[in-house]
Write a protein that holds these residues in place. Structure first.
Motif, PDB file in Angstrom:
ATOM      1  N   LEU A 173       0.830  -1.196   0.000  1.00  0.00           N
ATOM      2  CA  LEU A 173       0.000   0.000   0.000  1.00  0.00           C
ATOM      3  C   LEU A 173       0.869   1.251   0.000  1.00  0.00           C
ATOM      4  CD1 LEU A 173      -1.509  -2.196   2.167  1.00  0.00           C
ATOM      5  CD2 LEU A 173      -3.292  -0.493   1.819  1.00  0.00           C
ATOM      6  N   SER A 174       0.496   2.187  -0.853  1.00  0.00           N
ATOM      7  CA  SER A 174       1.198   3.470  -0.897  1.00  0.00           C
ATOM      8  C   SER A 174       0.261   4.549  -1.401  1.00  0.00           C
ATOM      9  CB  SER A 174       2.429   3.389  -1.813  1.00  0.00           C
ATOM     10  OG  SER A 174       3.101   4.638  -1.874  1.00  0.00           O
ATOM     11  N   TRP A 192      -3.552   1.472  -4.025  1.00  0.00           N
ATOM     12  CA  TRP A 192      -3.220   2.899  -3.995  1.00  0.00           C
ATOM     13  C   TRP A 192      -4.128   3.592  -2.987  1.00  0.00           C
ATOM     14  CZ3 TRP A 192      -5.148   6.807  -8.154  1.00  0.00           C
ATOM     15  CH2 TRP A 192      -4.616   8.075  -7.888  1.00  0.00           C
ATOM     16  N   VAL A 193      -3.538   4.232  -1.994  1.00  0.00           N
ATOM     17  CA  VAL A 193      -4.286   4.985  -1.003  1.00  0.00           C
ATOM     18  C   VAL A 193      -4.410   6.410  -1.528  1.00  0.00           C
ATOM     19  CG1 VAL A 193      -4.474   5.621   1.433  1.00  0.00           C
ATOM     20  CG2 VAL A 193      -3.285   3.508   0.779  1.00  0.00           C
ATOM     21  N   ASN A 194      -5.510   6.679  -2.193  1.00  0.00           N
ATOM     22  CA  ASN A 194      -5.717   7.946  -2.896  1.00  0.00           C
ATOM     23  C   ASN A 194      -6.523   8.885  -2.009  1.00  0.00           C
ATOM     24  OD1 ASN A 194      -5.990   9.973  -4.764  1.00  0.00           O
ATOM     25  ND2 ASN A 194      -7.415   8.873  -6.077  1.00  0.00           N
ATOM     26  N   HIS A 208      -4.229  -2.602  -8.405  1.00  0.00           N
ATOM     27  CA  HIS A 208      -5.255  -3.627  -8.238  1.00  0.00           C
ATOM     28  C   HIS A 208      -6.455  -3.072  -7.471  1.00  0.00           C
ATOM     29  CE1 HIS A 208      -1.541  -6.147  -8.717  1.00  0.00           C
ATOM     30  NE2 HIS A 208      -2.358  -6.813  -9.498  1.00  0.00           N
ATOM     31  N   HIS A 209      -6.176  -2.183  -6.523  1.00  0.00           N
ATOM     32  CA  HIS A 209      -7.224  -1.607  -5.685  1.00  0.00           C
ATOM     33  C   HIS A 209      -6.946  -0.126  -5.492  1.00  0.00           C
ATOM     34  CE1 HIS A 209      -8.133  -5.782  -4.650  1.00  0.00           C
ATOM     35  NE2 HIS A 209      -6.870  -5.927  -4.305  1.00  0.00           N
ATOM     36  N   VAL A 210      -8.002   0.651  -5.335  1.00  0.00           N
ATOM     37  CA  VAL A 210      -7.888   2.073  -4.999  1.00  0.00           C
ATOM     38  C   VAL A 210      -8.699   2.310  -3.731  1.00  0.00           C
ATOM     39  CG1 VAL A 210      -8.275   4.448  -5.724  1.00  0.00           C
ATOM     40  CG2 VAL A 210      -7.632   2.727  -7.426  1.00  0.00           C
ATOM     41  N   LEU A 211      -8.060   2.869  -2.703  1.00  0.00           N
ATOM     42  CA  LEU A 211      -8.701   3.120  -1.423  1.00  0.00           C
ATOM     43  C   LEU A 211      -8.689   4.615  -1.143  1.00  0.00           C
ATOM     44  CD1 LEU A 211      -6.777   0.435   0.706  1.00  0.00           C
ATOM     45  CD2 LEU A 211      -8.765   0.072  -0.769  1.00  0.00           C
ATOM     46  N   GLN A 212      -9.728   5.105  -0.506  1.00  0.00           N
ATOM     47  CA  GLN A 212      -9.738   6.508  -0.090  1.00  0.00           C
ATOM     48  C   GLN A 212      -8.934   6.702   1.188  1.00  0.00           C
ATOM     49  OE1 GLN A 212     -13.879   7.661   0.168  1.00  0.00           O
ATOM     50  NE2 GLN A 212     -13.950   8.184  -1.996  1.00  0.00           N
ATOM     51  N   GLU A 216     -10.654   1.354   4.343  1.00  0.00           N
ATOM     52  CA  GLU A 216     -11.216   0.548   3.263  1.00  0.00           C
ATOM     53  C   GLU A 216     -10.438  -0.744   3.027  1.00  0.00           C
ATOM     54  OE1 GLU A 216     -11.782   2.955  -0.202  1.00  0.00           O
ATOM     55  OE2 GLU A 216     -13.186   4.299   0.807  1.00  0.00           O
ATOM     56  N   LEU A 217      -9.241  -0.823   3.590  1.00  0.00           N
ATOM     57  CA  LEU A 217      -8.496  -2.080   3.523  1.00  0.00           C
ATOM     58  C   LEU A 217      -9.258  -3.201   4.220  1.00  0.00           C
ATOM     59  CD1 LEU A 217      -5.878  -3.631   2.847  1.00  0.00           C
ATOM     60  CD2 LEU A 217      -4.896  -2.713   4.956  1.00  0.00           C
TER      61      LEU A 217
END
Length: 225
Positions: A173-174, A192-194, A208-212, A216-217
């Motif tokens: 995660l980054s 991606w921690v957006n 693969h995934h986009v998190l706010q 959300e993980l």
């Protein structure tokens, strides 16, 4: 995250900790310029790591952080005395974690958790310990061990060797798009921690995934564990 995930690895700056929590300290010394100094400081910190990587002229991230601070102050026309520099650098060792971090780490007990950062050991250990988060992590991995900054593939290989797992068993995660691109290209699962609602860089790589945020993980965890 997939059913083979064994290790969850977090980038540090901008992912677990708010790099701009130094604004208040900057503002104390440089009224009305704290925010811009913090932004330039971070911008140059990243830029110098990329440039030194390209030049093959490695300096530790702590040294780069000092140089970036000096540039930021010079660019804004303010005087950085030795005592102010010491105070601002000390603030960087006491960055504030994002509000959800501690709860999420606690709920992820049972996974191997690690951090993997361009930050050098003399930055990472004081920061994690100041925020009393060290018990959550099996590994605090710095690229200083190989002297290759992310997103160089050798840095991710070094982290993998430290963790003792396979590439596909890592969820990384980054908040940094260049780090996400580097990690996915290497073979990690990536999220991606957006936090800011930004756009992914055009590097031919999608996460693969986009998190706010990191909360959300937990939705990914419920789907696969």
């Amino acid at each position: 995250m997939n059913r083979k995930t064994k290790t969850i690895v977090f980038d540090v700056y901008g992912t677990l900790f708010d790099v701009h929590s130094v604004i208040e300290e900057c503002e104390t010394y440089f009224p009305q310029k704290g925010e811009v100094i913090s932004k330039v400081w971070r911008q140059k910190q990243l830029e110098y790591s990329f440039l030194r990587g390209l030049m093959g002229n490695y300096h530790s991230f702590w040294s780069i952080t000092k140089d970036a601070l000096r540039y930021a102050c010079k660019s804004e026309g303010v005087e950085l005395s030795g005592s102010i520099e010491k105070s601002l650098l000390s603030a960087y060792l006491q960055l504030k974690p994002y509000p959800e971090v501690e709860e999420v780490l606690e709920r992820l007990r049972g996974f191997q958790l690690a951090v993997f950062s361009n930050g050098s050991e003399d930055m990472l250990h004081p920061l994690i310990e100041h925020n009393r988060l060290q018990s959550h992590f099996s590994n605090l991995i710095s690229v200083n061990g190989i002297k290759r900054f992310k997103p160089h593939p050798d840095s991710y290989l070094y982290a993998l060797d430290q963790l003792g797992v396979e590439r596909h068993e890592v969820l990384f995660l980054s908040s940094n798009t260049w780090d996400i691109a580097g990690a996915k290209t290497f073979g990690f699962q990536v999220a991606w921690v957006n936090r800011t609602g930004g756009a992914m860089d055009e590097l031919g790589v999608e996460p693969h995934h986009v998190l706010q945020n990191l909360t959300e993980l937990m939705d990914l965890r419920r789907n696969y564990v």
